[in-house]
Design a protein around this motif. Structure first.
Motif, PDB file in Angstrom:
ATOM      1  N   ALA A  80       0.824  -1.209   0.000  1.00  0.00           N
ATOM      2  CA  ALA A  80       0.000   0.000   0.000  1.00  0.00           C
ATOM      3  C   ALA A  80       0.857   1.257   0.000  1.00  0.00           C
ATOM      4  O   ALA A  80       1.965   1.280   0.545  1.00  0.00           O
ATOM      5  CB  ALA A  80      -0.915  -0.003   1.223  1.00  0.00           C
ATOM      6  N   GLY A  81       0.322   2.298  -0.592  1.00  0.00           N
ATOM      7  CA  GLY A  81       0.988   3.585  -0.566  1.00  0.00           C
ATOM      8  C   GLY A  81       0.728   4.304   0.750  1.00  0.00           C
ATOM      9  O   GLY A  81      -0.418   4.468   1.162  1.00  0.00           O
ATOM     10  N   VAL A  82       1.817   4.707   1.427  1.00  0.00           N
ATOM     11  CA  VAL A  82       1.716   5.401   2.711  1.00  0.00           C
ATOM     12  C   VAL A  82       2.850   6.420   2.814  1.00  0.00           C
ATOM     13  O   VAL A  82       4.003   6.078   2.536  1.00  0.00           O
ATOM     14  CB  VAL A  82       1.830   4.428   3.912  1.00  0.00           C
ATOM     15  N   ARG A  83       2.537   7.622   3.236  1.00  0.00           N
ATOM     16  CA  ARG A  83       3.597   8.560   3.616  1.00  0.00           C
ATOM     17  C   ARG A  83       4.030   8.205   5.034  1.00  0.00           C
ATOM     18  O   ARG A  83       3.224   8.235   5.967  1.00  0.00           O
ATOM     19  CB  ARG A  83       3.112  10.012   3.577  1.00  0.00           C
ATOM     20  N   LEU A  84       5.299   7.876   5.185  1.00  0.00           N
ATOM     21  CA  LEU A  84       5.782   7.431   6.488  1.00  0.00           C
ATOM     22  C   LEU A  84       6.262   8.574   7.373  1.00  0.00           C
ATOM     23  O   LEU A  84       6.583   8.349   8.544  1.00  0.00           O
ATOM     24  CB  LEU A  84       6.909   6.408   6.303  1.00  0.00           C
ATOM     25  N   ASP A  85       6.325   9.780   6.843  1.00  0.00           N
ATOM     26  CA  ASP A  85       6.838  10.903   7.635  1.00  0.00           C
ATOM     27  C   ASP A  85       5.723  11.825   8.103  1.00  0.00           C
ATOM     28  O   ASP A  85       5.949  13.005   8.382  1.00  0.00           O
ATOM     29  CB  ASP A  85       7.871  11.696   6.825  1.00  0.00           C
ATOM     30  N   GLY A  86       4.518  11.293   8.244  1.00  0.00           N
ATOM     31  CA  GLY A  86       3.365  12.116   8.578  1.00  0.00           C
ATOM     32  C   GLY A  86       2.990  12.150  10.038  1.00  0.00           C
ATOM     33  O   GLY A  86       1.926  12.679  10.383  1.00  0.00           O
ATOM     34  N   GLY A  87       3.804  11.536  10.912  1.00  0.00           N
ATOM     35  CA  GLY A  87       3.492  11.567  12.335  1.00  0.00           C
ATOM     36  C   GLY A  87       2.184  10.871  12.645  1.00  0.00           C
ATOM     37  O   GLY A  87       1.968   9.713  12.295  1.00  0.00           O
ATOM     38  N   THR A  88       1.280  11.584  13.307  1.00  0.00           N
ATOM     39  CA  THR A  88      -0.012  11.004  13.687  1.00  0.00           C
ATOM     40  C   THR A  88      -0.808  10.545  12.471  1.00  0.00           C
ATOM     41  O   THR A  88      -1.484   9.510  12.516  1.00  0.00           O
ATOM     42  CB  THR A  88      -0.838  12.031  14.487  1.00  0.00           C
ATOM     43  N   ASP A  89      -0.717  11.287  11.381  1.00  0.00           N
ATOM     44  CA  ASP A  89      -1.429  10.891  10.154  1.00  0.00           C
ATOM     45  C   ASP A  89      -0.942   9.539   9.663  1.00  0.00           C
ATOM     46  O   ASP A  89      -1.732   8.711   9.177  1.00  0.00           O
ATOM     47  CB  ASP A  89      -1.238  11.939   9.068  1.00  0.00           C
ATOM     48  N   THR A  90       0.366   9.292   9.763  1.00  0.00           N
ATOM     49  CA  THR A  90       0.919   7.993   9.367  1.00  0.00           C
ATOM     50  C   THR A  90       0.360   6.888  10.244  1.00  0.00           C
ATOM     51  O   THR A  90      -0.054   5.830   9.750  1.00  0.00           O
ATOM     52  CB  THR A  90       2.453   8.012   9.460  1.00  0.00           C
ATOM     53  N   THR A  91       0.327   7.115  11.546  1.00  0.00           N
ATOM     54  CA  THR A  91      -0.192   6.104  12.474  1.00  0.00           C
ATOM     55  C   THR A  91      -1.647   5.767  12.155  1.00  0.00           C
ATOM     56  O   THR A  91      -2.039   4.591  12.126  1.00  0.00           O
ATOM     57  CB  THR A  91      -0.068   6.589  13.923  1.00  0.00           C
ATOM     58  N   VAL A  92      -2.439   6.788  11.890  1.00  0.00           N
ATOM     59  CA  VAL A  92      -3.851   6.574  11.563  1.00  0.00           C
ATOM     60  C   VAL A  92      -3.983   5.790  10.267  1.00  0.00           C
ATOM     61  O   VAL A  92      -4.806   4.853  10.166  1.00  0.00           O
ATOM     62  CB  VAL A  92      -4.593   7.927  11.465  1.00  0.00           C
ATOM     63  N   HIS A  93      -3.178   6.145   9.267  1.00  0.00           N
ATOM     64  CA  HIS A  93      -3.239   5.457   7.975  1.00  0.00           C
ATOM     65  C   HIS A  93      -2.863   3.981   8.135  1.00  0.00           C
ATOM     66  O   HIS A  93      -3.531   3.093   7.594  1.00  0.00           O
ATOM     67  CB  HIS A  93      -2.304   6.148   6.983  1.00  0.00           C
ATOM     68  N   LEU A  94      -1.812   3.711   8.877  1.00  0.00           N
ATOM     69  CA  LEU A  94      -1.392   2.323   9.088  1.00  0.00           C
ATOM     70  C   LEU A  94      -2.473   1.540   9.832  1.00  0.00           C
ATOM     71  O   LEU A  94      -2.712   0.360   9.535  1.00  0.00           O
ATOM     72  CB  LEU A  94      -0.076   2.278   9.858  1.00  0.00           C
ATOM     73  N   GLU A  95      -3.127   2.179  10.773  1.00  0.00           N
ATOM     74  CA  GLU A  95      -4.195   1.513  11.510  1.00  0.00           C
ATOM     75  C   GLU A  95      -5.358   1.186  10.583  1.00  0.00           C
ATOM     76  O   GLU A  95      -5.955   0.100  10.671  1.00  0.00           O
ATOM     77  CB  GLU A  95      -4.660   2.395  12.666  1.00  0.00           C
ATOM     78  N   GLU A  96      -5.691   2.098   9.681  1.00  0.00           N
ATOM     79  CA  GLU A  96      -6.754   1.829   8.712  1.00  0.00           C
ATOM     80  C   GLU A  96      -6.387   0.647   7.817  1.00  0.00           C
ATOM     81  O   GLU A  96      -7.227  -0.206   7.497  1.00  0.00           O
ATOM     82  CB  GLU A  96      -7.012   3.071   7.863  1.00  0.00           C
ATOM     83  N   LEU A  97      -5.124   0.575   7.409  1.00  0.00           N
ATOM     84  CA  LEU A  97      -4.680  -0.504   6.538  1.00  0.00           C
ATOM     85  C   LEU A  97      -4.690  -1.857   7.239  1.00  0.00           C
ATOM     86  O   LEU A  97      -4.807  -2.899   6.590  1.00  0.00           O
ATOM     87  CB  LEU A  97      -3.266  -0.221   6.017  1.00  0.00           C
ATOM     88  N   SER A  98      -4.571  -1.841   8.554  1.00  0.00           N
ATOM     89  CA  SER A  98      -4.505  -3.108   9.289  1.00  0.00           C
ATOM     90  C   SER A  98      -5.794  -3.909   9.179  1.00  0.00           C
ATOM     91  O   SER A  98      -5.820  -5.113   9.451  1.00  0.00           O
ATOM     92  CB  SER A  98      -4.184  -2.842  10.768  1.00  0.00           C
ATOM     93  N   SER A  99      -6.878  -3.251   8.745  1.00  0.00           N
ATOM     94  CA  SER A  99      -8.148  -3.971   8.569  1.00  0.00           C
ATOM     95  C   SER A  99      -8.252  -4.614   7.193  1.00  0.00           C
ATOM     96  O   SER A  99      -9.250  -5.277   6.897  1.00  0.00           O
ATOM     97  CB  SER A  99      -9.327  -3.016   8.779  1.00  0.00           C
ATOM     98  N   GLU A 100      -7.239  -4.401   6.349  1.00  0.00           N
ATOM     99  CA  GLU A 100      -7.239  -4.971   5.000  1.00  0.00           C
ATOM    100  C   GLU A 100      -6.321  -6.197   4.982  1.00  0.00           C
ATOM    101  O   GLU A 100      -5.094  -6.059   5.005  1.00  0.00           O
ATOM    102  CB  GLU A 100      -6.760  -3.924   3.985  1.00  0.00           C
ATOM    103  N   PRO A 101      -6.861  -7.399   4.949  1.00  0.00           N
ATOM    104  CA  PRO A 101      -6.039  -8.607   5.122  1.00  0.00           C
ATOM    105  C   PRO A 101      -5.007  -8.840   4.035  1.00  0.00           C
ATOM    106  O   PRO A 101      -4.031  -9.573   4.270  1.00  0.00           O
ATOM    107  CB  PRO A 101      -7.076  -9.740   5.163  1.00  0.00           C
TER     108      PRO A 101
END
Length: 286
Positions: A80-101
């Motif tokens: 998946a595409g993710v900006r890793l330097d986004g701080g809290t936004d990165t954490t939220v994005h990764l958490e959203e992706l965790s629901s995609e198996p």
């Protein structure tokens, strides 16, 4: 032979927004187009989808769009595409992706970022979150950025990193080939020192502008094999990006790249089961 394509792209400009598309790549590349580019010698063909540069705010939509048709496409994993330097936004994005198996890794596209981006405190923090989730990181960089990837690997030794397209070395053209640059070889060797770094045998046709010869590109494959060994290399088509030429898009180009790499691997006595399937399956925990 079972084939697991470690680097497949798909897109549809009527579904998502891609600001980078131009020329023969501006059309739709989905199931129908992929079917015409299948590898005839494969007894089974699956793929890892790698984010295709959809607009940043549509990256989660891109994952869900691919996941919704994964069965018919043979997609068994998603980077998946993710900006890793986004701080809290990165954490939220990764958490959203965790629901995609199907998500097995992420890619923050570094090739157009300033050198040093991967070494920023924010980026390293985000990359550590990726490692903590057991996901991988696809490093798509230009050759001048290879030292950054090596330093990232040193900073997070538990992060599994795969180098896309061998770091995009300058390969010249079919009529004017270039030898592997010494600086690229040196920096690739430094990256290969880290045991959890891998490389994709992918993308070189695109670096040649779509018109390429086996003789032109094989010296670069030889360098990669000498440094990483067969247990840390995986084949990727980079379809459809590497399937274009001055004449436009060619569905046979994917099979030609497969055949070229297969012939090269055979000539070197490399384990083709690992190169075309098992290494990618193990790396992405499929």
């Amino acid at each position: 032979m079972r084939v697991l394509d470690s680097h497949l792209h798909l897109w549809d400009p009527e579904v998502l927004t891609y600001t980078w598309l131009e020329g023969p790549l501006t059309g739709r590349f989905g199931g129908g187009e992929l079917e015409r580019a299948r590898i005839e010698d494969a007894s089974e063909e699956t793929a890892v989808f790698v984010q295709a540069g959809a607009r940043e705010d549509e990256s989660l939509h891109e994952v869900r769009w691919v996941a919704g048709q994964a069965g018919e496409l043979g997609v068994v994993g998603i980077v998946a595409g993710v900006r890793l330097d986004g701080g809290t936004d990165t954490t939220v994005h990764l958490e959203e992706l965790s629901s995609e198996p199907l998500v097995v890794g992420v890619r923050h596209l570094l090739q157009d970022e300033p050198d040093g981006t991967a070494l920023s405190t924010a980026f390293v923090t985000g990359a550590r979150e990726v490692a903590a989730r057991g996901w991988t990181f696809d490093a798509c960089v230009r050759h001048s950025q290879l030292p950054d990837v090596a330093r990232l690997a040193g900073a997070i030794p538990e992060l599994r990193i795969v180098l896309d397209h061998l770091g995009k070395p300058e390969v010249g053209t079919a009529s004017a080939p270039l030898a592997p640059p010494s600086e690229w070889e040196r920096d690739l060797a430094e990256l290969a020192r880290h045991p959890l770094t891998f490389c994709k045998i992918s993308g070189l046709p695109a670096e040649a502008g779509g018109e390429w010869s086996a003789e032109q590109l094989i010296p670069f494959l030889d360098v990669a094999a000498d440094l990483f060994g067969p247990e840390r290399m995986m084949w990727g088509s980079d379809w459809p990006v590497s399937a274009v030429s001055g004449a436009g898009y060619g569905s046979s180009s994917r099979a030609r790249w497969f055949d070229t790499v297969a012939a090269w691997a055979h000539s070197r006595g490399l384990d083709q089961t690992a190169l075309f399937h098992d290494t990618a399956a193990a790396f992405y925990s499929l």
